[in-house]
Scaffold this active site. Structure first.
Site, mmCIF file in Angstrom:
data_model
loop_
_atom_site.group_PDB
_atom_site.id
_atom_site.type_symbol
_atom_site.label_atom_id
_atom_site.label_comp_id
_atom_site.label_asym_id
_atom_site.label_seq_id
_atom_site.Cartn_x
_atom_site.Cartn_y
_atom_site.Cartn_z
ATOM 1 N N THR A 26 -18.423 16.321 7.905
ATOM 2 C CA THR A 26 -17.099 16.840 7.605
ATOM 3 C C THR A 26 -16.343 17.194 8.865
ATOM 4 O O THR A 26 -16.836 17.907 9.710
ATOM 5 C CB THR A 26 -17.216 18.093 6.719
ATOM 6 O OG1 THR A 26 -17.855 17.715 5.514
ATOM 7 C CG2 THR A 26 -15.866 18.677 6.421
ATOM 8 N N ARG A 49 -9.520 22.024 -0.866
ATOM 9 C CA ARG A 49 -9.511 21.377 -2.169
ATOM 10 C C ARG A 49 -10.529 22.031 -3.092
ATOM 11 O O ARG A 49 -11.632 22.357 -2.669
ATOM 12 C CB ARG A 49 -9.836 19.878 -2.025
ATOM 13 C CG ARG A 49 -8.810 19.111 -1.213
ATOM 14 C CD ARG A 49 -9.112 17.621 -1.264
ATOM 15 N NE ARG A 49 -8.801 17.077 -2.566
ATOM 16 C CZ ARG A 49 -9.542 16.168 -3.199
ATOM 17 N NH1 ARG A 49 -10.653 15.739 -2.652
ATOM 18 N NH2 ARG A 49 -9.179 15.708 -4.367
ATOM 19 N N LYS A 152 -5.587 -0.221 5.719
ATOM 20 C CA LYS A 152 -4.738 0.586 6.600
ATOM 21 C C LYS A 152 -3.337 -0.010 6.676
ATOM 22 O O LYS A 152 -2.340 0.729 6.746
ATOM 23 C CB LYS A 152 -5.368 0.692 7.986
ATOM 24 C CG LYS A 152 -6.565 1.632 8.031
ATOM 25 C CD LYS A 152 -7.111 1.798 9.433
ATOM 26 C CE LYS A 152 -8.268 2.789 9.450
ATOM 27 N NZ LYS A 152 -8.807 3.016 10.804
ATOM 28 N N ARG A 156 0.284 1.628 5.794
ATOM 29 C CA ARG A 156 1.450 1.529 6.680
ATOM 30 C C ARG A 156 2.679 1.020 5.928
ATOM 31 O O ARG A 156 3.787 1.541 6.101
ATOM 32 C CB ARG A 156 1.156 0.593 7.853
ATOM 33 C CG ARG A 156 0.287 1.188 8.940
ATOM 34 C CD ARG A 156 0.309 0.295 10.167
ATOM 35 N NE ARG A 156 -0.523 0.800 11.244
ATOM 36 C CZ ARG A 156 -0.497 0.334 12.485
ATOM 37 N NH1 ARG A 156 0.312 -0.669 12.793
ATOM 38 N NH2 ARG A 156 -1.292 0.847 13.415
ATOM 39 N N HIS A 284 -17.145 -5.546 12.930
ATOM 40 C CA HIS A 284 -16.349 -4.702 13.822
ATOM 41 C C HIS A 284 -16.880 -4.778 15.253
ATOM 42 O O HIS A 284 -16.092 -4.896 16.208
ATOM 43 C CB HIS A 284 -16.354 -3.257 13.326
ATOM 44 C CG HIS A 284 -15.522 -3.052 12.102
ATOM 45 N ND1 HIS A 284 -15.241 -1.799 11.604
ATOM 46 C CD2 HIS A 284 -14.908 -3.925 11.270
ATOM 47 C CE1 HIS A 284 -14.487 -1.908 10.521
ATOM 48 N NE2 HIS A 284 -14.287 -3.194 10.298
#
Length: 326
Positions: A26, A49, A152, A156, A284
């Site tokens: 986290t 939350r 992503k 955008r 990646h």
């Protein structure tokens, strides 16, 4: 963030953190952004939350933010009206979510955040969850890893269609994830005897300390030079080939490693019969260490380089990161 934590930050300053994680830890990036916000003297708000449930570790992180002067705001990304009300208390929103966990449900949550920002109508700057490679330059990315960049880009498009003022942050390779392990997958620790070298090992890569990501992010939120642009964090002293990184470690540790070179086709073939997350990681790594996707382009007029914008920041050199592992 390297989990599905959600941050929201502003220049009157907001940090909304979604305290729910499916990943590595986290607040991996978000807590650094919050720390940088507080250090810069911004009023900082952190989203609490209700879905936090019985996760005591995440609650303790949020309470630590509060003790440092942050204000906790209770709201859910699934509660549109409550989220709009929270957003109307701030003027900048920063979302930090792991690229590894941005898919499907988390993508939907980010779109919900965009919708709430649009309705709120008061946000002067939105920094969505990016902090890695520039997805607009990854149109030819390999499957299955391209899902990260496609989603992503979807976020955008939603931001730009809503005419929300924004800044995108490209932070390249997080130092703690890529440098101590000498760019090896499936470990965070330095190799003891052997190290795999991608291709000839001479592709340049930018490594960026995670605390510096937070600092540069906060520097950008009120800067007119970064409005509706991408900022690239490209510290020149941290632009290294894998061979240079290995040599730096060998000099610091006084130990020589046996190198074995991995051909690009062989590396891609290692995806066979592995799980989805590993396959994404392989593609990646391929783009970074074989194609040089972090360094094979000029920034151009639609972007800016963070270390040039903010020369006062004394960024962390990679040899300093490696020394922690001696």
């Amino acid at each position: 963030m390297v989990t599905s934590d959600q941050i929201v930050c502003p220049s009157q300053f907001v940090a909304l953190i979604r305290a729910k994680s499916h990943g590595h830890g986290t607040g991996y990036i978000s807590r650094r952004i919050v720390a940088a916000s507080l250090a810069a003297g911004h009023p900082t708000f952190v989203l609490l939350r209700p879905e936090i449930g019985l996760d005591i570790d995440k609650l303790q992180i949020l309470l630590a933010f509060k003790a440092q002067g942050a204000r906790l705001l209770e709201a859910s990304l699934d509660d549109h009206d409550g989220l709009v009300a929270a957003i109307r208390q701030v003027d900048v929103v920063v979302s930090a979510m792991s690229g590894a966990h941005i898919r499907s449900h988390n993508l939907m949550l980010q779109i919900k955040l965009v919708e709430a920002i649009k309705q709120g109508g008061n946000i002067k700057r939105f920094l969505p969850s990016e902090f890695g490679r520039d997805p607009s330059r990854m149109g030819n990315a390999l499957e299955p890893g391209r899902v990260t960049f496609d989603e992503k880009m979807e976020i955008r498009r939603a931001i730009e269609n809503a005419n929300i003022p924004h800044t995108y942050v490209s932070a390249n390779c997080f130092a703690a994830y890529f440098s101590p392990n000498l760019c090896q997958m499936k470990t965070l620790l330095p190799p003891k005897e052997r190290v795999g070298v991608y291709g000839d090992g001479n592709v340049k890569v930018f490594f960026v300390d995670e605390d510096d990501v937070g600092t540069y992010t906060i520097k950008s939120i009120d800067d007119p030079r970064t409005l509706n642009k991408t900022i690239y964090i490209r510290p020149q002293d941290n632009c290294l080939t894998q061979n240079e990184l290995i040599a730096m470690w060998e000099k610091l540790s006084g130990k020589s490693l046996t190198k074995f070179h991995i051909h690009g086709d062989e590396f891609l073939a290692s995806m066979k019969d592995t799980d989805f997350a590993h396959q994404v990681g392989v593609t990646h790594f391929y783009h970074i260490f074989y194609e040089g996707c972090l360094t094979n382009f000029d920034i151009g007029d639609n972007g800016a380089e963070a270390t040039l914008l903010y020369p006062d920041v004394q960024y962390t050199r990679i040899n300093e990161v490696l020394k922690r592992y001696l």
